[in-house]
Design a protein around this motif. Sequence first.
Motif, PDB file in Angstrom:
ATOM      1  N   TYR A 308       0.841  -1.194   0.000  1.00  0.00           N
ATOM      2  CA  TYR A 308       0.000   0.000   0.000  1.00  0.00           C
ATOM      3  C   TYR A 308       0.881   1.251   0.000  1.00  0.00           C
ATOM      4  CZ  TYR A 308      -4.522  -2.233   0.750  1.00  0.00           C
ATOM      5  OH  TYR A 308      -5.665  -2.952   0.586  1.00  0.00           O
ATOM      6  N   ASP A 309       0.294   2.351  -0.374  1.00  0.00           N
ATOM      7  CA  ASP A 309       0.955   3.637  -0.214  1.00  0.00           C
ATOM      8  C   ASP A 309       1.050   3.952   1.278  1.00  0.00           C
ATOM      9  OD1 ASP A 309      -1.880   3.536  -1.063  1.00  0.00           O
ATOM     10  OD2 ASP A 309      -1.963   5.572  -0.253  1.00  0.00           O
ATOM     11  N   THR A 310       2.043   4.757   1.642  1.00  0.00           N
ATOM     12  CA  THR A 310       2.266   5.037   3.057  1.00  0.00           C
ATOM     13  C   THR A 310       1.173   5.941   3.625  1.00  0.00           C
ATOM     14  OG1 THR A 310       3.724   6.857   2.389  1.00  0.00           O
ATOM     15  CG2 THR A 310       4.754   4.764   2.959  1.00  0.00           C
ATOM     16  N   LEU A 311       0.947   5.777   4.922  1.00  0.00           N
ATOM     17  CA  LEU A 311      -0.027   6.597   5.645  1.00  0.00           C
ATOM     18  C   LEU A 311       0.758   7.610   6.473  1.00  0.00           C
ATOM     19  CD1 LEU A 311      -3.032   7.039   6.425  1.00  0.00           C
ATOM     20  CD2 LEU A 311      -2.667   5.402   8.290  1.00  0.00           C
ATOM     21  N   ASN A 312       0.829   8.821   5.991  1.00  0.00           N
ATOM     22  CA  ASN A 312       1.684   9.825   6.612  1.00  0.00           C
ATOM     23  C   ASN A 312       0.989  10.567   7.738  1.00  0.00           C
ATOM     24  OD1 ASN A 312       3.391   9.007   4.615  1.00  0.00           O
ATOM     25  ND2 ASN A 312       3.836  11.044   3.821  1.00  0.00           N
ATOM     26  N   ASN A 313       1.793  11.084   8.662  1.00  0.00           N
ATOM     27  CA  ASN A 313       1.315  11.839   9.806  1.00  0.00           C
ATOM     28  C   ASN A 313       1.874  13.256   9.700  1.00  0.00           C
ATOM     29  OD1 ASN A 313       1.174  13.047  12.449  1.00  0.00           O
ATOM     30  ND2 ASN A 313       0.827  11.006  13.296  1.00  0.00           N
ATOM     31  N   LYS A 314       1.037  14.204   9.323  1.00  0.00           N
ATOM     32  CA  LYS A 314       1.512  15.566   9.081  1.00  0.00           C
ATOM     33  C   LYS A 314       1.974  16.266  10.356  1.00  0.00           C
ATOM     34  CE  LYS A 314      -0.887  16.446   4.738  1.00  0.00           C
ATOM     35  NZ  LYS A 314      -1.758  17.368   3.976  1.00  0.00           N
ATOM     36  N   VAL A 315       1.401  15.878  11.494  1.00  0.00           N
ATOM     37  CA  VAL A 315       1.849  16.471  12.758  1.00  0.00           C
ATOM     38  C   VAL A 315       3.309  16.110  13.013  1.00  0.00           C
ATOM     39  CG1 VAL A 315       1.530  16.502  15.258  1.00  0.00           C
ATOM     40  CG2 VAL A 315      -0.472  16.495  13.744  1.00  0.00           C
ATOM     41  N   LEU A 316       3.629  14.833  12.858  1.00  0.00           N
ATOM     42  CA  LEU A 316       5.013  14.404  13.054  1.00  0.00           C
ATOM     43  C   LEU A 316       5.935  14.976  11.985  1.00  0.00           C
ATOM     44  CD1 LEU A 316       4.628  10.679  14.161  1.00  0.00           C
ATOM     45  CD2 LEU A 316       5.169  12.659  15.578  1.00  0.00           C
ATOM     46  N   GLU A 317       5.424  15.103  10.777  1.00  0.00           N
ATOM     47  CA  GLU A 317       6.242  15.695   9.708  1.00  0.00           C
ATOM     48  C   GLU A 317       6.616  17.133  10.048  1.00  0.00           C
ATOM     49  OE1 GLU A 317       3.613  14.979   6.508  1.00  0.00           O
ATOM     50  OE2 GLU A 317       4.367  12.968   6.126  1.00  0.00           O
ATOM     51  N   ASN A 318       5.672  17.860  10.624  1.00  0.00           N
ATOM     52  CA  ASN A 318       5.966  19.238  11.037  1.00  0.00           C
ATOM     53  C   ASN A 318       6.987  19.273  12.175  1.00  0.00           C
ATOM     54  OD1 ASN A 318       4.287  20.505   9.169  1.00  0.00           O
ATOM     55  ND2 ASN A 318       2.491  20.347  10.494  1.00  0.00           N
TER      56      ASN A 318
END
Length: 383
Positions: A308-318
């Motif tokens: 599957y495509d990855t499930l990203n976490n924008k909070v952690l990315e920030n």
Amino acid sequence: MSFQEVTASGKAGILNTNEICSFVEHNREEIVSLSRKIWSNPEGPYREYKASEWTGELLEKHGFYIEREAGGIKTALKAKYGFGHPVIGFLGEYDALPGLSQSVCAHPNPVQGQEYGHGCGHNLICAANAGAVISLKQIMEKEKLSGTIIFYGCPAEEVLTGKAFMARAGLFEELDAAFAFHPMDCNMATYGNMVAANTAKFHFKGISAHAASEPYNGRSALDAVELMDVGANYLREHVKPDVRIHYAITECGGVPNIVPDKAAVWYFVRASIREDVENVYQRLVKIAEGAALMTETELEVEFLGGCYDTLNNKVLENVIHKAMIEIPQEPWSMEEIAFASRLNSFYKKNKSARQKAYAIISERRGTTGRSQPVPDTALEKKE
């Protein structure tokens, strides 16, 4: 004090960035050594015996509980430290690619007798994540932080199935979050996802015959492969822009004067979301079936796996983006700058094409982070 308490109390600056970096610097020699050993001993998917052993030995030395052959996979590794939540994973990889043997230099120069090479920098992915958990463990011990960190040695990333088999074995179930990185020409945190993919081999079986005296009695498996490839190339016009279809003929007969009764082609299908991969893959199977029908050959589809495509976490990315801005930039030595200059000179012909492609990808995915590519103009002055 737990990770949550540090965050809630506003004490995220419990150590300043220079102190945090000093822990990594303290472990530099071991991190670099692991990377270089894996680079110099490239191993194919599910054959990463040396890489997994070296990584396990290093983490065990630093007090991690090691689970070798994790999930029943010979070269998978799980190294754990700590207790309680959050449980944070660090995804290491170490398999290499065939046909990419390379010595440490700025031009193509394969190592004699070596088939595989680290074209995607998995030696860096493994060593960097191992270095991260070793350094983080030392910080947790110093600051008496609770929480659990897990390093995963993930085999066979290049054939898509390593992490899928690890997930099937339940190795990731305890995680609250996971971190991964991939080497590029700049440092950044990205909102973009890693795409979904399928991989399969299409085996055609025909009838052998002499190509000069009785070709009419033959049914060419190679014809079927070639017709499938033609069909796949026509399919490209009718798929979404993010879809990628690529293949390699892996079996095609031995000599031209014999109609080949066996032939095979290996395909990858990629797209931004899983649903599009499934759709294009099913269309590709129909093309293979049509090729078999046209050539009166038999088709066997060997589905190798998918993801599957990855499930990203924008909070952690920030959070990562902010941390990347705060940490000091590691200085480049003159030797490193000279090496980068030679690399840039070699690839200068492809520079505009690469920049254009990267701009398109960045616009489509959306990226953020501190970008620090080595400037060509500065390097060219050193030549």
